[in-house]
Write a protein that holds these residues in place. Sequence first.
Motif, PDB file in Angstrom:
ATOM      1  N   VAL A  79      32.812  48.652  39.702  1.00 28.26           N
ATOM      2  CA  VAL A  79      31.962  47.555  39.234  1.00 28.26           C
ATOM      3  C   VAL A  79      32.171  46.309  40.083  1.00 28.26           C
ATOM      4  O   VAL A  79      31.213  45.719  40.585  1.00 28.26           O
ATOM      5  CB  VAL A  79      32.254  47.236  37.757  1.00 28.26           C
ATOM      6  CG1 VAL A  79      31.443  46.039  37.295  1.00 28.26           C
ATOM      7  CG2 VAL A  79      31.972  48.451  36.882  1.00 28.26           C
ATOM      8  N   ALA A  80      33.421  45.892  40.218  1.00 27.50           N
ATOM      9  CA  ALA A  80      33.717  44.670  40.952  1.00 27.50           C
ATOM     10  C   ALA A  80      35.197  44.670  41.313  1.00 27.50           C
ATOM     11  O   ALA A  80      36.015  45.205  40.569  1.00 27.50           O
ATOM     12  CB  ALA A  80      33.379  43.436  40.126  1.00 27.50           C
ATOM     13  N   TYR A  81      35.501  44.048  42.453  1.00 28.70           N
ATOM     14  CA  TYR A  81      36.904  43.949  42.828  1.00 28.70           C
ATOM     15  C   TYR A  81      37.088  42.800  43.795  1.00 28.70           C
ATOM     16  O   TYR A  81      36.134  42.335  44.425  1.00 28.70           O
ATOM     17  CB  TYR A  81      37.408  45.255  43.452  1.00 28.70           C
ATOM     18  CG  TYR A  81      36.781  45.625  44.774  1.00 28.70           C
ATOM     19  CD1 TYR A  81      35.586  46.338  44.821  1.00 28.70           C
ATOM     20  CD2 TYR A  81      37.389  45.276  45.986  1.00 28.70           C
ATOM     21  CE1 TYR A  81      35.010  46.679  46.018  1.00 28.70           C
ATOM     22  CE2 TYR A  81      36.817  45.629  47.195  1.00 28.70           C
ATOM     23  CZ  TYR A  81      35.633  46.340  47.204  1.00 28.70           C
ATOM     24  OH  TYR A  81      35.058  46.684  48.397  1.00 28.70           O
ATOM     25  N   TRP A  82      38.338  42.342  43.855  1.00 29.63           N
ATOM     26  CA  TRP A  82      38.676  41.352  44.876  1.00 29.63           C
ATOM     27  C   TRP A  82      39.768  41.926  45.758  1.00 29.63           C
ATOM     28  O   TRP A  82      40.533  42.803  45.353  1.00 29.63           O
ATOM     29  CB  TRP A  82      39.118  40.029  44.259  1.00 29.63           C
ATOM     30  CG  TRP A  82      40.364  40.073  43.415  1.00 29.63           C
ATOM     31  CD1 TRP A  82      40.418  40.096  42.056  1.00 29.63           C
ATOM     32  CD2 TRP A  82      41.731  40.096  43.856  1.00 29.63           C
ATOM     33  NE1 TRP A  82      41.720  40.134  41.632  1.00 29.63           N
ATOM     34  CE2 TRP A  82      42.554  40.128  42.709  1.00 29.63           C
ATOM     35  CE3 TRP A  82      42.348  40.098  45.111  1.00 29.63           C
ATOM     36  CZ2 TRP A  82      43.938  40.163  42.771  1.00 29.63           C
ATOM     37  CZ3 TRP A  82      43.736  40.134  45.178  1.00 29.63           C
ATOM     38  CH2 TRP A  82      44.511  40.177  44.010  1.00 29.63           C
ATOM     39  N   THR A  83      39.874  41.409  46.951  1.00 31.63           N
ATOM     40  CA  THR A  83      40.912  41.839  47.874  1.00 31.63           C
ATOM     41  C   THR A  83      41.803  40.648  48.222  1.00 31.63           C
ATOM     42  O   THR A  83      41.437  39.497  47.992  1.00 31.63           O
ATOM     43  CB  THR A  83      40.317  42.439  49.158  1.00 31.63           C
ATOM     44  OG1 THR A  83      39.494  41.449  49.786  1.00 31.63           O
ATOM     45  CG2 THR A  83      39.458  43.650  48.839  1.00 31.63           C
TER      46      THR A  83
END
Length: 119
Positions: free
Chosen positions: A46-50
């Motif tokens: 769905v969504a992610y940050w790095t």
Amino acid sequence: QLQAFGGGLVQAGGSLRLSCAASGSIFRINVMGWYRQAPGKQRERVAYWTSDGSTNYADSVKGRFTISRDNAKNTVYLQMSSLKPEDTAVYYCNAAVQRIGVSNYQSYWGQGTQVTVSS
């Protein structure tokens, strides 16, 4: 270990906020985000940050969902707005974590939290 919170039942057009906290002997988190799995469907991201500060969203949630993080708390949030019945799924938190004293990253999953959007 990941713990997810915040699922529930909401009417279409409503909002929910999910949170996921990582705990343990954490040295670094490389990627942290959310997946979901609806009945009879494959799990999708769905969504992610790095760790370089970038965020990514599935096309189906762009403009409606916002992922944010609190580095001090090793916590990621998913603010979901303008929810649709097709957003109904079990939402899972996932993180690539490097633990203290360990050289590689390991993938961890939260226990899942149900989001149900009624029409």
